[in-house]
Design a protein around this motif. Structure first.
Motif, PDB file in Angstrom:
ATOM      1  N   PHE A 101       0.845  -1.188   0.000  1.00 35.70           N
ATOM      2  CA  PHE A 101       0.000   0.000   0.000  1.00 35.70           C
ATOM      3  C   PHE A 101       0.883   1.241   0.000  1.00 35.70           C
ATOM      4  CE2 PHE A 101      -2.358  -3.427   1.870  1.00 35.70           C
ATOM      5  CZ  PHE A 101      -3.635  -3.293   1.340  1.00 35.70           C
ATOM      6  N   ALA A 102       0.485   2.224  -0.802  1.00 33.10           N
ATOM      7  CA  ALA A 102       1.214   3.490  -0.875  1.00 33.10           C
ATOM      8  C   ALA A 102       0.256   4.629  -0.534  1.00 33.10           C
ATOM      9  CB  ALA A 102       1.795   3.699  -2.274  1.00 33.10           C
ATOM     10  N   CYS A 104      -0.155   8.762  -0.377  1.00 30.45           N
ATOM     11  CA  CYS A 104       0.381   9.989  -0.960  1.00 30.45           C
ATOM     12  C   CYS A 104       0.686  11.033   0.112  1.00 30.45           C
ATOM     13  CB  CYS A 104      -0.634  10.544  -1.955  1.00 30.45           C
ATOM     14  SG  CYS A 104      -0.190  12.143  -2.647  1.00 30.45           S
ATOM     15  N   ALA A 105       1.950  11.428   0.215  1.00 25.89           N
ATOM     16  CA  ALA A 105       2.355  12.432   1.205  1.00 25.89           C
ATOM     17  C   ALA A 105       1.763  13.803   0.906  1.00 25.89           C
ATOM     18  CB  ALA A 105       3.876  12.507   1.290  1.00 25.89           C
ATOM     19  N   ASN A 106       1.573  14.131  -0.377  1.00 21.47           N
ATOM     20  CA  ASN A 106       0.928  15.410  -0.707  1.00 21.47           C
ATOM     21  C   ASN A 106      -0.466  15.474  -0.088  1.00 21.47           C
ATOM     22  OD1 ASN A 106       3.049  16.452  -2.218  1.00 21.47           O
ATOM     23  ND2 ASN A 106       2.239  15.690  -4.149  1.00 21.47           N
ATOM     24  N   THR A 107      -1.206  14.380  -0.209  1.00 18.14           N
ATOM     25  CA  THR A 107      -2.558  14.334   0.353  1.00 18.14           C
ATOM     26  C   THR A 107      -2.509  14.332   1.872  1.00 18.14           C
ATOM     27  OG1 THR A 107      -3.326  13.122  -1.608  1.00 18.14           O
ATOM     28  CG2 THR A 107      -4.740  13.074   0.341  1.00 18.14           C
ATOM     29  N   ILE A 108      -1.578  13.592   2.442  1.00 19.43           N
ATOM     30  CA  ILE A 108      -1.428  13.582   3.904  1.00 19.43           C
ATOM     31  C   ILE A 108      -1.169  14.997   4.411  1.00 19.43           C
ATOM     32  CG2 ILE A 108       0.009  12.801   5.835  1.00 19.43           C
ATOM     33  CD1 ILE A 108       0.504  10.203   4.175  1.00 19.43           C
ATOM     34  N   ASP A 109      -0.251  15.707   3.750  1.00 22.21           N
ATOM     35  CA  ASP A 109       0.059  17.086   4.149  1.00 22.21           C
ATOM     36  C   ASP A 109      -1.162  17.993   4.042  1.00 22.21           C
ATOM     37  OD1 ASP A 109       2.656  16.264   4.604  1.00 22.21           O
ATOM     38  OD2 ASP A 109       3.458  17.146   2.758  1.00 22.21           O
ATOM     39  N   ILE A 121      -2.044   7.334   9.478  1.00 23.05           N
ATOM     40  CA  ILE A 121      -2.032   6.378   8.376  1.00 23.05           C
ATOM     41  C   ILE A 121      -1.664   5.005   8.925  1.00 23.05           C
ATOM     42  CG2 ILE A 121      -0.961   5.793   6.142  1.00 23.05           C
ATOM     43  CD1 ILE A 121      -2.688   8.353   6.095  1.00 23.05           C
ATOM     44  N   VAL A 122      -2.321   3.958   8.424  1.00 23.80           N
ATOM     45  CA  VAL A 122      -2.042   2.593   8.879  1.00 23.80           C
ATOM     46  C   VAL A 122      -0.568   2.262   8.670  1.00 23.80           C
ATOM     47  CG1 VAL A 122      -4.399   1.763   8.504  1.00 23.80           C
ATOM     48  CG2 VAL A 122      -2.727   1.582   6.658  1.00 23.80           C
ATOM     49  N   GLU A 126       3.188   2.452   2.955  1.00 19.93           N
ATOM     50  CA  GLU A 126       4.410   3.211   2.701  1.00 19.93           C
ATOM     51  C   GLU A 126       4.014   4.628   2.292  1.00 19.93           C
ATOM     52  OE1 GLU A 126       7.855   3.398  -0.757  1.00 19.93           O
ATOM     53  OE2 GLU A 126       6.533   1.672  -0.666  1.00 19.93           O
ATOM     54  N   HIS A 127       4.703   5.616   2.807  1.00 22.46           N
ATOM     55  CA  HIS A 127       4.447   6.994   2.404  1.00 22.46           C
ATOM     56  C   HIS A 127       5.271   7.278   1.147  1.00 22.46           C
ATOM     57  CE1 HIS A 127       2.723   8.625   6.372  1.00 22.46           C
ATOM     58  NE2 HIS A 127       2.735   7.310   6.437  1.00 22.46           N
ATOM     59  N   VAL A 128       4.596   7.747   0.108  1.00 17.67           N
ATOM     60  CA  VAL A 128       5.283   8.161  -1.112  1.00 17.67           C
ATOM     61  C   VAL A 128       5.004   9.645  -1.306  1.00 17.67           C
ATOM     62  CG1 VAL A 128       5.193   5.875  -2.185  1.00 17.67           C
ATOM     63  CG2 VAL A 128       3.341   7.492  -2.610  1.00 17.67           C
ATOM     64  N   PRO A 129       5.954  10.393  -1.860  1.00 15.51           N
ATOM     65  CA  PRO A 129       5.754  11.839  -1.982  1.00 15.51           C
ATOM     66  C   PRO A 129       4.507  12.233  -2.774  1.00 15.51           C
ATOM     67  CG  PRO A 129       8.039  11.289  -2.343  1.00 15.51           C
ATOM     68  CD  PRO A 129       7.290   9.991  -2.275  1.00 15.51           C
TER      69      PRO A 129
END
Length: 148
Positions: A101-102, A104-109, A121-122, A126-129
């Motif tokens: 699972f990936a 999106c760090a943009n969305t997290i931010d 996040i579970v 994995e956090h991806v940019p």
């Protein structure tokens, strides 16, 4: 400064996706599933596709790597506090090592900024940019991209 931050995020995404490809380069098949809607039915469909594809290829003696990439409103799938499919995620994390699972760090931010608190996040994600960049990189490296 914003340009450099964006460029750094893109470069990191390329390296992240390349690392994923290096880890699973031995798989016979590679499937990336996109989830970008906060819709429980679509989230369940994505998980069903991942499970069905895995079962099919295992039944004929072939391997498959599946990557579920969540961004935009679809990130709710991977949020500890709002995922409508949390129980299924736990099962996948424990029983389907070929599915990753990936998040999106943009969305997290963006969610963190909007809500004024960290976005949980579970731990199997994995956090991806950038989710879209992750999908693009996977596509450029021979993965099949599907949006169920």
């Amino acid at each position: 400064m914003r340009y450099l931050k964006t460029l750094s995020a893109i470069i990191f995404a390329v390296f992240t996706a390349t690392a994923v490809l290096a880890q699973d380069g031995l798989a016979d098949h590679k499937l990336a599933l996109q989830i970008s809607d906060n819709n429980p039915q679509k989230m369940n469909t994505v998980l069903n596709v991942a499970a069905n594809v895995t079962r099919y290829y295992e039944s004929i003696g072939e391997s498959v790597e599946v990557r579920i990439v969540a961004f935009n409103a679809g990130l709710h799938m991977l949020r500890e506090d709002s995922s409508p499919v949390m129980d299924r995620l736990k099962v996948f994390g424990a029983s389907m090592p070929n599915v990753t699972f990936a998040a999106c760090a943009n969305t997290i931010d963006a969610m963190t900024k909007k809500e004024g608190k960290p976005t949980p996040i579970v731990n199997i994600a994995e956090h991806v940019p950038a989710g879209v960049v992750d999908l693009m990189t996977l596509d450029e490296n021979g993965w099949t991209i599907i949006r169920p």
